[in-house]
Design an enzyme around this catalytic site. Sequence first.
Site, short mmCIF file in Angstrom:
data_model
loop_
_atom_site.label_atom_id
_atom_site.label_comp_id
_atom_site.label_asym_id
_atom_site.label_seq_id
_atom_site.Cartn_x
_atom_site.Cartn_y
_atom_site.Cartn_z
N ASP A 25 40.72 -35.89 -59.49
CA ASP A 25 41.08 -34.43 -59.57
C ASP A 25 41.75 -34.62 -60.97
O ASP A 25 42.23 -34.91 -61.12
CB ASP A 25 42.16 -33.78 -58.62
CG ASP A 25 41.43 -33.38 -57.88
OD1 ASP A 25 40.26 -33.02 -57.09
OD2 ASP A 25 42.58 -32.58 -56.08
N ASP A 27 34.68 -24.77 -51.14
CA ASP A 27 36.95 -24.69 -51.02
C ASP A 27 36.98 -22.96 -49.45
O ASP A 27 36.78 -22.25 -50.05
CB ASP A 27 37.63 -24.26 -51.94
CG ASP A 27 37.59 -25.38 -52.95
OD1 ASP A 27 37.60 -26.78 -52.07
OD2 ASP A 27 37.43 -25.05 -53.97
#
Length: 257
Positions: free
Chosen positions: A13, A132
């Site tokens: 990330d 998500d």
Amino acid sequence: MLLPSKRIIACLDVKDGRVVKGVRFEGHTDAGDPVDLALRYRDEGADEIVIYYIAASVQQRTIDYAWLARVARQMDVPLCVAGGIRTIEQAIACLEHGADKVSINSPALERPEFIDEFADVAGSQCVVLGVDSRAVDGEWMTHQYTGDASTMRRTPRKTLDWIVEAQRRGAGEIVLNCMDRDGTRDGYDVEQLAAARKLLTIPLIASGGAGAARHFVDIFRGADVSGALAASIFHFRKASVGEVKTAVSEAGFEVRS
């Protein structure tokens, strides 16, 4: 019959040029340089590297293609990228600069036809849908703009309905990130991933919760996913990619050496 190898995938990330990691998408801490980490995981035997530019969609930016090309030249494993990719032209530019696959999330939720269009141009094998997902009032629901806690929001789309639609539209792979497990190192959400697996014929990748090598074994046994993606367990050296592969192999699953 020889079953497909289970994939161990390292996730980076990236925010403001650095790899960061939080817990349930909040409280990000610095984890290192993205190129250094990508090369380390390549050398440890990762089957794939995924780079998420986590703030790109929120900031209305996309990937630095020149930087991507420099990283891709050093990789001899598949590279998937995501972040702020809102047009077919941007997605194709990622492929032209060295990515093997492109993952789309928030833009696809806003305009699902993006999946069809990208698959038509590049082929389903290049199209990854990132999801998500979090339980809300007993239903798994999709969320978007998760790169920043202040912009994160629930959408009206139910997770299981959305992944079926995405498969029909041409997505070649689903990465299901179970948000309530993200960064906790408590293990993957076997229940949610097993429910998703039953609905899909395309590869499903588990994300969110890995904290020990045994968690990879648990998700392969419990949900029969095609691969498992992890970040903090590797960044903070709780286990190496090689150690995870050894545990998975000793449990009876095929892995690439």
